[in-house]
Scaffold this motif. Structure first.
Motif, PDB file in Angstrom:
ATOM      1  N   MET A  59       0.830  -1.209   0.000  1.00  0.00           N
ATOM      2  CA  MET A  59       0.000   0.000   0.000  1.00  0.00           C
ATOM      3  C   MET A  59       0.865   1.261   0.000  1.00  0.00           C
ATOM      4  SD  MET A  59      -3.204   0.850   0.206  1.00  0.00           S
ATOM      5  CE  MET A  59      -4.469   0.406   1.373  1.00  0.00           C
ATOM      6  N   ALA A  60       1.977   1.221   0.747  1.00  0.00           N
ATOM      7  CA  ALA A  60       2.877   2.377   0.803  1.00  0.00           C
ATOM      8  C   ALA A  60       3.506   2.615  -0.563  1.00  0.00           C
ATOM      9  CB  ALA A  60       3.955   2.152   1.862  1.00  0.00           C
ATOM     10  N   GLN A  61       3.800   1.536  -1.286  1.00  0.00           N
ATOM     11  CA  GLN A  61       4.375   1.693  -2.634  1.00  0.00           C
ATOM     12  C   GLN A  61       3.327   2.257  -3.590  1.00  0.00           C
ATOM     13  OE1 GLN A  61       5.778  -2.388  -3.078  1.00  0.00           O
ATOM     14  NE2 GLN A  61       7.881  -1.772  -2.590  1.00  0.00           N
ATOM     15  N   TRP A  62       2.105   1.732  -3.517  1.00  0.00           N
ATOM     16  CA  TRP A  62       1.044   2.239  -4.396  1.00  0.00           C
ATOM     17  C   TRP A  62       0.780   3.716  -4.113  1.00  0.00           C
ATOM     18  CZ3 TRP A  62      -2.345  -2.404  -2.598  1.00  0.00           C
ATOM     19  CH2 TRP A  62      -1.921  -3.571  -3.273  1.00  0.00           C
ATOM     20  N   ALA A  63       0.729   4.054  -2.797  1.00  0.00           N
ATOM     21  CA  ALA A  63       0.409   5.436  -2.402  1.00  0.00           C
ATOM     22  C   ALA A  63       1.447   6.410  -2.949  1.00  0.00           C
ATOM     23  CB  ALA A  63       0.326   5.550  -0.881  1.00  0.00           C
ATOM     24  N   ALA A  64       2.678   5.916  -3.145  1.00  0.00           N
ATOM     25  CA  ALA A  64       3.734   6.781  -3.676  1.00  0.00           C
ATOM     26  C   ALA A  64       3.771   6.723  -5.206  1.00  0.00           C
ATOM     27  CB  ALA A  64       5.079   6.368  -3.097  1.00  0.00           C
ATOM     28  N   GLY A  65       2.773   6.059  -5.797  1.00  0.00           N
ATOM     29  CA  GLY A  65       2.692   6.001  -7.254  1.00  0.00           C
ATOM     30  C   GLY A  65       3.669   5.008  -7.865  1.00  0.00           C
TER      31      GLY A  65
END
Ligand SMILES: Nc1ncnc2c1ncn2[C@@H]1O[C@H](COP(=O)(O)OP(=O)(O)OP(=O)(O)O)[C@@H](O)[C@H]1O
Length: 227
Positions: free
Chosen positions: A102-108
């Motif tokens: 999720m942290a990777q997705w949130a950072a695009g």
């Protein structure tokens, strides 16, 4: 690196907080201390570009913060700031692995399973990747949250009260873990706390030869509130 000059923040309709100047070299540790209400959370929010200063200048990881607004600030924060909040904010419905993804997705960014595994492994919790947050002990959850904070290789790690409600042994472990993890990632570390044990734990860390640059202090007092 964090450098402030004449930094102030005024809440809408509230008093102005004035912060002492600091200069924290890249890779060093800052102990941000002060009693409840002295402005620690506000200072962290300024450094994370969550709010803009009302006066003064602030440079974080070579970026002048006054210039950052809106989506640019969000993208900068995702790329450069790792945050370990006091309440860990792991999503209850997601596994450890998914919380980090999720942290990777949130950072695009695309999900990078190898990087997630390596980061969890470095913190000794890779075998917990399939568990849900409620299946973790407090210490395990803190390691997972720290893994999430350093996953994107931030240049600055901000830890908010990481030893609150921990006994002496667990507090020592938490500070050691934060310090060594930040050093492994070459990140500047800020520990915001009103826990007096943290200063002596950091001093002990240095004595153990774990710290090479040393730690500096920013002690805030409620009196810094201008009326
Ligand atoms: N949204 C707000 N509006 C107005 N004043 C606020 C707001 N948030 C915080 N303050 C005030 O700003 C001051 C600093 O608060 P801050 O939360 O930064 O302190 P702190 O040192 O982090 O406290 P704690 O250790 O209790 O979390 C306090 O006087 C607080 O009442």
């Amino acid at each position: 690196m964090i450098q402030t000059r004449g930094l102030c923040y005024r809440y809408p309709g509230g008093s102005e907080l004035r912060f002492p100047d600091v200069e924290v070299p890249h890779g060093a540790v800052l102990l941000l201390s002060g009693p409840s209400g002295s402005g620690k959370s506000t200072w962290l929010a300024l450094v994370a570009a969550l709010v803009a200063p009302s006066a003064g200048t602030l440079h974080v990881a070579d970026q002048a913060m006054g210039d950052l607004r809106g989506a640019t600030a969000d993208a900068w924060r995702a790329a450069h700031i790792g945050f370990l909040p006091q309440k860990l904010h792991l999503s209850a419905a997601l596994t450890v692995q998914q919380n980090l993804a999720m942290a990777q997705w949130a950072a695009g960014r695309a999900e990078d399973k190898a990087r997630i595994h390596a980061t969890l492994q470095a913190l000794g919790v890779a075998e917990l990747a399939g568990r849900l947050p409620h299946q973790l002990s407090g210490g395990q959850a803190q390691r997972v949250a720290l893994a999430r904070a350093v996953l994107l290789k931030p240049r600055v790690v901000l830890a908010d009260e990481p030893t609150a409600s921990l006994d002496d042994e667990a507090a020592a472990q938490a500070v050691r873990l934060l310090h060594t993890t930040a050093q492994q990632h070459g990140a500047t570390l800020v520990i915001a706390t009103h826990d007096a044990r943290v200063a002596s734990l950091l001093t002990a860390q240095e004595g153990d030869g774990l710290g090479q640059i040393g730690f500096s202090r920013l002690s805030l007092a409620r009196e810094q509130l201008s009326k």
